[in-house]
Design a protein around this motif. Structure first.
Motif, PDB file in Angstrom:
ATOM      1  N   PHE A   1      -3.478   1.601   9.878  1.00  0.00           N
ATOM      2  CA  PHE A   1      -4.109   0.947   8.736  1.00  0.00           C
ATOM      3  C   PHE A   1      -5.028  -0.171   9.210  1.00  0.00           C
ATOM      4  O   PHE A   1      -6.150  -0.328   8.719  1.00  0.00           O
TER       5      PHE A   1
ATOM      6  N   TYR B   1      -3.642   6.778  -0.426  1.00  0.00           N
ATOM      7  CA  TYR B   1      -2.600   7.194   0.505  1.00  0.00           C
ATOM      8  C   TYR B   1      -1.461   7.922  -0.209  1.00  0.00           C
ATOM      9  O   TYR B   1      -0.864   8.849   0.355  1.00  0.00           O
TER      10      TYR B   1
ATOM     11  N   TYR C   1      -6.290   1.530  -1.661  1.00  0.00           N
ATOM     12  CA  TYR C   1      -5.656   2.228  -0.550  1.00  0.00           C
ATOM     13  C   TYR C   1      -4.335   2.858  -0.989  1.00  0.00           C
ATOM     14  O   TYR C   1      -3.985   3.957  -0.559  1.00  0.00           O
TER      15      TYR C   1
ATOM     16  N   VAL D   1       0.835  -1.204   0.000  1.00  0.00           N
ATOM     17  CA  VAL D   1       0.000   0.000   0.000  1.00  0.00           C
ATOM     18  C   VAL D   1       0.871   1.255   0.000  1.00  0.00           C
ATOM     19  O   VAL D   1       0.590   2.219  -0.721  1.00  0.00           O
TER      20      VAL D   1
END
Length: 212
Positions: free
Chosen positions: A100, A181, A177, A80
Protein backbone atom coordinates in the motif's frame (compact mmCIF):
# COMPACT_ATOMS: atom_id res chain seq x y z
CA UNK A 1 -31.85 56.46 47.24
CA UNK A 2 -29.18 54.52 45.39
CA UNK A 3 -29.64 54.47 41.64
CA UNK A 4 -29.95 51.00 40.14
CA UNK A 5 -28.83 52.16 36.70
CA UNK A 6 -25.08 51.44 37.18
CA UNK A 7 -25.93 48.00 38.56
CA UNK A 8 -28.22 47.27 35.62
CA UNK A 9 -25.60 48.42 33.11
CA UNK A 10 -22.98 46.26 34.80
CA UNK A 11 -25.28 43.23 34.65
CA UNK A 12 -25.99 43.84 30.97
CA UNK A 13 -22.28 44.17 30.34
CA UNK A 14 -21.62 40.85 32.05
CA UNK A 15 -24.31 39.11 29.98
CA UNK A 16 -22.86 40.59 26.81
CA UNK A 17 -19.42 39.30 27.69
CA UNK A 18 -20.81 35.84 28.34
CA UNK A 19 -22.50 35.85 24.94
CA UNK A 20 -19.16 36.20 23.14
CA UNK A 21 -17.81 32.80 22.00
CA UNK A 22 -14.84 31.77 24.07
CA UNK A 23 -11.85 30.09 22.41
CA UNK A 24 -9.53 28.52 24.95
CA UNK A 25 -5.79 29.12 24.50
CA UNK A 26 -5.32 25.34 24.26
CA UNK A 27 -7.72 25.08 21.30
CA UNK A 28 -6.17 28.11 19.62
CA UNK A 29 -2.70 26.59 20.02
CA UNK A 30 -3.94 23.27 18.63
CA UNK A 31 -5.32 24.96 15.52
CA UNK A 32 -2.09 26.87 14.96
CA UNK A 33 0.06 23.78 15.47
CA UNK A 34 -2.13 21.69 13.15
CA UNK A 35 -2.00 24.41 10.48
CA UNK A 36 1.79 24.63 10.75
CA UNK A 37 2.09 20.84 10.47
CA UNK A 38 -0.06 20.71 7.32
CA UNK A 39 1.75 23.67 5.77
CA UNK A 40 5.12 22.01 6.32
CA UNK A 41 3.88 18.68 4.94
CA UNK A 42 2.13 20.18 1.90
CA UNK A 43 5.07 22.41 0.99
CA UNK A 44 7.47 19.49 1.28
CA UNK A 45 5.24 17.24 -0.81
CA UNK A 46 4.85 19.84 -3.57
CA UNK A 47 8.60 20.42 -3.71
CA UNK A 48 9.23 16.69 -3.92
CA UNK A 49 6.67 16.15 -6.68
CA UNK A 50 7.11 19.28 -8.76
CA UNK A 51 10.86 19.84 -8.49
CA UNK A 52 12.69 20.02 -11.79
CA UNK A 53 15.83 18.07 -12.58
CA UNK A 54 15.03 15.36 -10.03
CA UNK A 55 15.05 11.70 -11.08
CA UNK A 56 11.97 9.56 -10.58
CA UNK A 57 13.87 7.45 -8.06
CA UNK A 58 14.97 10.47 -6.02
CA UNK A 59 11.48 12.01 -6.18
CA UNK A 60 9.93 8.78 -4.92
CA UNK A 61 12.53 8.54 -2.15
CA UNK A 62 11.80 12.09 -0.97
CA UNK A 63 8.06 11.55 -1.03
CA UNK A 64 8.37 8.21 0.77
CA UNK A 65 10.27 9.93 3.60
CA UNK A 66 7.49 12.50 3.97
CA UNK A 67 4.78 9.87 3.69
CA UNK A 68 6.20 7.48 6.27
CA UNK A 69 7.16 10.25 8.70
CA UNK A 70 3.95 12.26 8.76
CA UNK A 71 1.27 9.74 7.73
CA UNK A 72 -0.02 6.99 10.03
CA UNK A 73 0.19 4.19 7.49
CA UNK A 74 -0.90 1.46 9.91
CA UNK A 75 -4.03 3.39 10.92
CA UNK A 76 -5.00 4.07 7.31
CA UNK A 77 -4.21 0.51 6.29
CA UNK A 78 -6.47 -0.95 8.95
CA UNK A 79 -9.33 1.31 7.86
CA UNK A 80 -8.73 0.60 4.18
CA UNK A 81 -8.97 -3.17 4.71
CA UNK A 82 -11.87 -2.82 7.17
CA UNK A 83 -13.15 -6.21 8.32
CA UNK A 84 -10.57 -7.93 6.11
CA UNK A 85 -7.77 -6.58 8.31
CA UNK A 86 -8.90 -8.89 11.11
CA UNK A 87 -9.01 -11.83 8.70
CA UNK A 88 -5.45 -11.27 7.51
CA UNK A 89 -2.61 -12.95 9.38
CA UNK A 90 0.38 -10.87 10.60
CA UNK A 91 2.47 -11.65 7.51
CA UNK A 92 -0.37 -10.61 5.20
CA UNK A 93 -0.94 -7.43 7.18
CA UNK A 94 2.75 -6.55 6.98
CA UNK A 95 2.93 -7.19 3.24
CA UNK A 96 -0.26 -5.24 2.61
CA UNK A 97 1.07 -2.17 4.44
CA UNK A 98 4.32 -2.28 2.44
CA UNK A 99 2.52 -2.71 -0.89
CA UNK A 100 0.00 0.00 0.00
CA UNK A 101 2.87 2.36 0.82
CA UNK A 102 4.53 1.55 -2.51
CA UNK A 103 1.32 2.18 -4.46
CA UNK A 104 0.68 5.55 -2.82
CA UNK A 105 4.29 6.73 -3.06
CA UNK A 106 4.85 5.64 -6.67
CA UNK A 107 1.47 7.00 -7.79
CA UNK A 108 1.67 10.44 -6.20
CA UNK A 109 5.40 11.05 -6.57
CA UNK A 110 5.16 10.77 -10.36
CA UNK A 111 1.68 12.18 -11.04
CA UNK A 112 2.81 15.80 -10.95
CA UNK A 113 6.44 15.47 -11.98
CA UNK A 114 5.90 17.19 -15.34
CA UNK A 115 3.72 19.96 -13.97
CA UNK A 116 5.37 23.25 -14.88
CA UNK A 117 3.14 25.83 -13.21
CA UNK A 118 3.36 27.44 -9.80
CA UNK A 119 1.56 25.86 -6.85
CA UNK A 120 0.50 27.85 -3.81
CA UNK A 121 -0.87 26.15 -0.71
CA UNK A 122 -3.22 28.11 1.59
CA UNK A 123 -4.76 27.07 4.92
CA UNK A 124 -8.47 27.97 4.96
CA UNK A 125 -9.62 26.71 8.36
CA UNK A 126 -9.29 24.22 11.20
CA UNK A 127 -11.81 22.22 13.25
CA UNK A 128 -10.85 20.66 16.57
CA UNK A 129 -12.60 17.29 16.68
CA UNK A 130 -11.64 16.65 20.30
CA UNK A 131 -10.50 13.09 20.92
CA UNK A 132 -10.86 12.33 17.21
CA UNK A 133 -8.14 14.83 16.33
CA UNK A 134 -8.12 17.93 14.11
CA UNK A 135 -9.34 18.59 10.58
CA UNK A 136 -7.41 21.20 8.61
CA UNK A 137 -8.95 22.62 5.43
CA UNK A 138 -6.68 24.02 2.73
CA UNK A 139 -6.52 24.94 -0.94
CA UNK A 140 -3.88 24.49 -3.61
CA UNK A 141 -3.94 27.31 -6.15
CA UNK A 142 -2.63 26.30 -9.57
CA UNK A 143 -1.56 28.45 -12.48
CA UNK A 144 -4.28 28.58 -15.17
CA UNK A 145 -6.20 25.76 -13.49
CA UNK A 146 -8.96 25.49 -10.93
CA UNK A 147 -7.79 25.31 -7.31
CA UNK A 148 -7.88 22.00 -5.45
CA UNK A 149 -9.69 21.90 -2.10
CA UNK A 150 -8.29 19.57 0.58
CA UNK A 151 -9.13 18.40 4.06
CA UNK A 152 -6.41 16.86 6.19
CA UNK A 153 -7.62 14.64 9.02
CA UNK A 154 -5.01 14.52 11.75
CA UNK A 155 -4.66 12.60 14.98
CA UNK A 156 -2.63 13.63 17.99
CA UNK A 157 0.29 11.47 19.07
CA UNK A 158 3.03 11.90 21.66
CA UNK A 159 5.34 12.97 18.86
CA UNK A 160 2.89 15.45 17.31
CA UNK A 161 0.28 15.19 14.58
CA UNK A 162 -0.01 12.45 11.96
CA UNK A 163 -2.28 12.26 8.91
CA UNK A 164 -5.00 9.57 9.00
CA UNK A 165 -6.89 10.63 5.87
CA UNK A 166 -6.75 13.15 3.05
CA UNK A 167 -9.96 14.32 1.41
CA UNK A 168 -9.51 15.77 -2.08
CA UNK A 169 -12.47 17.72 -3.46
CA UNK A 170 -14.79 15.87 -1.10
CA UNK A 171 -13.39 12.40 -1.86
CA UNK A 172 -11.66 10.51 0.97
CA UNK A 173 -8.44 8.76 0.02
CA UNK A 174 -9.04 6.06 2.65
CA UNK A 175 -12.64 5.44 1.60
CA UNK A 176 -11.70 5.30 -2.09
CA UNK A 177 -8.97 2.72 -1.54
CA UNK A 178 -11.27 0.78 0.80
CA UNK A 179 -13.94 0.49 -1.88
CA UNK A 180 -11.46 -0.51 -4.59
CA UNK A 181 -9.66 -3.09 -2.48
CA UNK A 182 -12.87 -4.61 -1.10
CA UNK A 183 -14.02 -5.18 -4.69
CA UNK A 184 -10.77 -6.96 -5.53
CA UNK A 185 -11.00 -9.16 -2.43
CA UNK A 186 -14.62 -10.12 -3.15
CA UNK A 187 -13.70 -10.96 -6.74
CA UNK A 188 -10.98 -13.22 -5.35
CA UNK A 189 -13.40 -15.25 -3.26
CA UNK A 190 -12.88 -13.13 -0.13
CA UNK A 191 -9.20 -14.03 -0.09
CA UNK A 192 -6.63 -11.49 1.04
CA UNK A 193 -4.05 -13.17 -1.18
CA UNK A 194 -6.05 -12.05 -4.21
CA UNK A 195 -5.58 -8.40 -3.22
CA UNK A 196 -1.90 -8.89 -2.41
CA UNK A 197 -1.33 -10.43 -5.84
CA UNK A 198 -3.10 -7.51 -7.53
CA UNK A 199 -1.05 -4.99 -5.53
CA UNK A 200 2.22 -6.73 -6.42
CA UNK A 201 1.29 -6.42 -10.09
CA UNK A 202 0.35 -2.75 -9.65
CA UNK A 203 3.64 -1.92 -7.94
CA UNK A 204 5.59 -3.69 -10.73
CA UNK A 205 3.64 -1.67 -13.29
CA UNK A 206 4.34 1.61 -11.53
CA UNK A 207 8.05 0.80 -11.31
CA UNK A 208 8.30 0.03 -15.04
CA UNK A 209 9.68 3.04 -16.95
CA UNK A 210 7.31 4.37 -19.62
CA UNK A 211 8.08 3.40 -23.20
CA UNK A 212 10.07 6.07 -25.08
Amino acid sequence: MISRRPVLLAALGLLASLAVPFVSPARADTGAEASAFVTHLADGAMQAMVGKGVSDQERASRFRTLFTTDVDLADIGRRVLGRYWRQANPDQQKEFLQLFEDVVVLTWSTRFKDYGGDLHHVITGTIDDGDRGVTVSSRVDRERQAPVNLQWRLKRTEGGFRVVDLIVEGTSMAVTYQSEYASVIRASGDRIDGLLSALRAKVAELRTPPAP
